[in-house]
Design a protein around this motif. Structure first.
Motif, short mmCIF file in Angstrom:
data_model
loop_
_atom_site.label_atom_id
_atom_site.label_comp_id
_atom_site.label_asym_id
_atom_site.label_seq_id
_atom_site.Cartn_x
_atom_site.Cartn_y
_atom_site.Cartn_z
N LEU A 107 -8.64 16.23 4.61
CA LEU A 107 -8.46 15.59 3.39
C LEU A 107 -9.78 14.82 3.20
O LEU A 107 -10.37 14.15 4.25
N GLN A 108 -10.55 14.81 2.09
CA GLN A 108 -11.43 14.19 1.52
C GLN A 108 -11.14 13.08 0.62
O GLN A 108 -10.56 13.46 -0.41
N GLU A 129 0.83 -1.17 0.14
CA GLU A 129 0.07 -0.14 0.05
C GLU A 129 1.07 1.16 -0.07
O GLU A 129 2.04 1.49 0.65
N GLU A 130 0.66 2.20 -0.95
CA GLU A 130 1.34 3.46 -0.92
C GLU A 130 1.11 4.43 0.35
O GLU A 130 -0.22 4.15 0.84
N TYR A 131 1.72 5.19 0.72
CA TYR A 131 1.56 6.19 1.78
C TYR A 131 0.20 7.16 1.44
O TYR A 131 0.55 7.68 0.33
N ASP A 132 -0.71 7.09 2.13
CA ASP A 132 -1.60 8.40 2.02
C ASP A 132 -1.35 9.41 2.56
O ASP A 132 -1.41 10.61 1.85
N ALA A 189 2.93 15.46 3.90
CA ALA A 189 2.84 15.44 2.21
C ALA A 189 1.58 14.26 2.17
O ALA A 189 1.38 13.40 2.70
N TYR A 190 0.75 14.58 1.13
CA TYR A 190 -0.49 13.58 1.20
C TYR A 190 -0.76 13.22 -0.23
O TYR A 190 -0.06 14.00 -1.26
N ARG A 191 -1.15 12.31 -0.59
CA ARG A 191 -1.27 11.52 -1.91
C ARG A 191 -2.54 12.32 -2.78
O ARG A 191 -3.67 11.82 -2.39
N SER A 192 -2.04 13.21 -3.61
CA SER A 192 -3.08 14.07 -4.26
C SER A 192 -3.95 13.32 -5.25
O SER A 192 -4.90 13.81 -5.62
N SER A 193 -3.31 12.28 -5.68
CA SER A 193 -4.08 11.27 -6.65
C SER A 193 -5.40 10.66 -6.07
O SER A 193 -6.11 10.16 -6.78
N ARG A 194 -5.37 10.52 -4.36
CA ARG A 194 -6.39 9.88 -3.89
C ARG A 194 -7.14 10.88 -2.99
O ARG A 194 -8.38 10.49 -2.63
N TRP A 195 -6.59 12.04 -2.74
CA TRP A 195 -7.30 12.80 -1.56
C TRP A 195 -7.62 14.07 -2.19
O TRP A 195 -6.55 14.86 -2.93
N ASN A 196 -8.60 14.63 -1.92
CA ASN A 196 -8.69 16.22 -1.92
C ASN A 196 -8.59 16.95 -0.83
O ASN A 196 -8.94 16.80 0.27
N LEU A 197 -7.85 18.22 -0.70
CA LEU A 197 -7.46 19.21 0.16
C LEU A 197 -8.84 19.81 0.65
O LEU A 197 -8.93 20.84 -0.44
N LEU A 198 -9.15 19.94 1.50
CA LEU A 198 -10.47 20.63 1.99
C LEU A 198 -9.91 22.01 2.75
O LEU A 198 -10.35 23.04 2.46
N ASP A 199 -8.84 21.73 3.59
CA ASP A 199 -8.45 22.79 4.35
C ASP A 199 -7.21 22.60 4.94
O ASP A 199 -6.77 21.38 5.16
N HIS A 200 -6.47 23.43 5.45
CA HIS A 200 -5.19 23.26 6.27
C HIS A 200 -4.79 24.29 7.01
O HIS A 200 -5.32 25.52 6.83
N GLY A 201 -4.08 24.27 8.10
CA GLY A 201 -3.44 25.36 8.75
C GLY A 201 -2.52 24.92 9.85
O GLY A 201 -2.06 23.86 9.89
N ASP A 211 -17.55 10.67 1.59
CA ASP A 211 -18.30 10.59 3.13
C ASP A 211 -16.97 10.30 3.74
O ASP A 211 -17.13 10.37 5.41
N LEU A 212 -15.59 9.94 3.38
CA LEU A 212 -14.52 9.82 4.27
C LEU A 212 -13.53 11.12 4.21
O LEU A 212 -12.89 11.31 3.27
N VAL A 213 -13.69 11.45 5.43
CA VAL A 213 -12.84 12.81 5.75
C VAL A 213 -11.77 12.62 6.85
O VAL A 213 -12.29 11.82 7.98
N VAL A 214 -10.65 12.70 6.66
CA VAL A 214 -9.56 12.52 7.58
C VAL A 214 -8.94 13.97 8.13
O VAL A 214 -8.52 14.64 7.20
N PHE A 215 -8.90 14.20 9.19
CA PHE A 215 -8.27 15.06 9.91
C PHE A 215 -7.04 14.89 10.58
O PHE A 215 -6.77 13.97 11.18
#
Length: 393
Positions: free
Chosen positions: A276-277, A200-203, A241-253, A283-287
């Protein structure tokens, strides 16, 4: 006896300005008071009005120019009642906030809007920081904070069973030594990341002591890490660093949450976060939160002890939403027996800890049962353990 009463300063009073050290606004205010002292200004508040004595008055236009040139006025949003906002600020500022850098202490149901005013968030709200009359921790310092109620925690997972694996990494890179002094030592850290990324690649990957986020991701990709990644600088040498091919960035700070003790001082310490969504499972959002803790290791009191833990939880509560899966990782510079980690243990589930430095690298979550595997990957040229975990959400 009115609100605008002013007493003239004594003739012996003076302002000593240090232009190189005083902030611009401070210099302008000092100039105003210097003029008042020089001219012996006084005010007559008879009948509830203030009229400066003509023979001693200074130019009103000049006074306003001195003040207005350095003050940015903030308008509060209509409908925000300062009395309903529980914050340690003046009433005039109670309805203002700063996105990403200090809005986490808002009560449930409130957010910091794009115009930097406190607003109602309706049905899509962060969890919110609990309001109450708890014990004040680190009183008198910039990091003082009221502890949340003892029964408050984020140990409840919004969904108990899942099918989507999310793989994460936390890694202190020992940058000054591994990269600055040893020039990466043949991309050792990159090799560790690449070799542990299969099958599995790192998310999501969190880095501490990271002076160049693109360098470490590039080294890992050069050694075989596949996938597309976006890397975000959190300041204070931390990055995500996040896997942009799998996740959308909703916000950051990023927000300061602690500070080194003077006995081993490098500066303030922050917690950075991304929301990240999942691109295929909306419906899967990770903070996800990355933190590098204050020194000395396991030190308590002031801005190094439980106050740091409270501030981290405040960042989470102020930005994560109710349905988010929360993951908190980092080099906390605190062992499991420290006040910082003990406090965090009461608010989140600690699912894994490293062994180097007495065990100061940790992984926390609100979904304990979702952690299906954890691995200590070793040092890879660093002086810290790289830790990996897979969550099934």
């Amino acid at each position: 006896s009115s609100h605008c009463q002013l007493k003239s300063p004594q003739r012996s009073w003076r302002v000593v300005a240090r232009p190189r050290t005083m902030a611009p606004l401070g210099r302008r205010i000092a100039a105003v008071f210097a003029l008042l002292a020089a001219q012996g200004a006084s005010a007559d508040c008879a009948a509830g009005t203030c009229a400066a004595e003509a023979q001693r008055s200074i130019s009103k236009d000049h006074l306003l120019m001195q003040l207005n040139s350095g003050v940015k006025r903030q308008r509060t949003r209509s409908g925000c009642d300062p009395a309903t906002v529980s914050r340690r600020r003046r009433d005039a500022e109670m309805c203002s906030c700063r996105r990403r850098t200090g809005a986490s202490n808002l009560a449930p149901g409130q957010i910091c809007g794009a115009d930097n005013t406190i607003q109602s968030c309706g049905d899509d709200c962060p969890i919110g920081w609990p309001q109450g009359n708890g014990v004040m921790v680190a009183a008198g310092s910039w990091c003082e904070i009221t502890a949340p109620p003892a029964e408050w925690s984020l140990k409840t997972c919004p969904v108990q069973e899942g099918t989507t694996d999310v793989k994460i990494l936390t890694y202190n890179l020992f940058w000054w030594n591994l990269f600055d002094r040893r020039k990466g030592d043949g991309r050792k850290a990159g090799k560790l990341i690449a070799s542990s990324s299969a099958p599995e690649e790192y998310d999501i990957m969190a880095f501490q002591e990271c002076d160049d986020r693109h360098r470490i991701v590039g080294d890992a990709q050069a050694e075989g890490l596949s996938g597309e990644y976006e890397a975000i600088d959190g300041g204070r040498a931390i990055a995500i660093a996040y896997r942009s091919s799998r996740w959308n960035l909703l916000d950051h700070g990023s927000e300061d949450v602690g500070e080194d003790h003077r006995s081993q001082y490098y500066g303030k310490r922050s917690a950075m976060w991304v929301r990240l969504q999942h691109k295929e499972q909306s419906d899967l959002v990770v903070f996800f939160v990355n933190h590098h803790g204050p020194l000395p290791v396991s030190h308590g009191g002031g801005c190094t002890g439980s106050a740091t833990a409270h501030h981290i939880m405040q960042v989470i509560a102020g930005n994560a939403h109710t349905g988010d899966r929360v993951i908190l990782v980092g080099d906390f510079n605190a062992e499991g027996s420290s006040s910082r980690i003990q406090e965090l243990d009461t608010r989140l589930h600690r699912v894994f800890s490293g062994t180097s430095m007495g065990g100061v690298d940790h992984i926390f979550t609100n979904c304990e049962s979702a952690a299906v595997s954890t691995t200590n990957l070793g040092k890879g040229g660093s002086d810290h353990d790289a830790l990996s975990a897979v969550f099934r959400f």
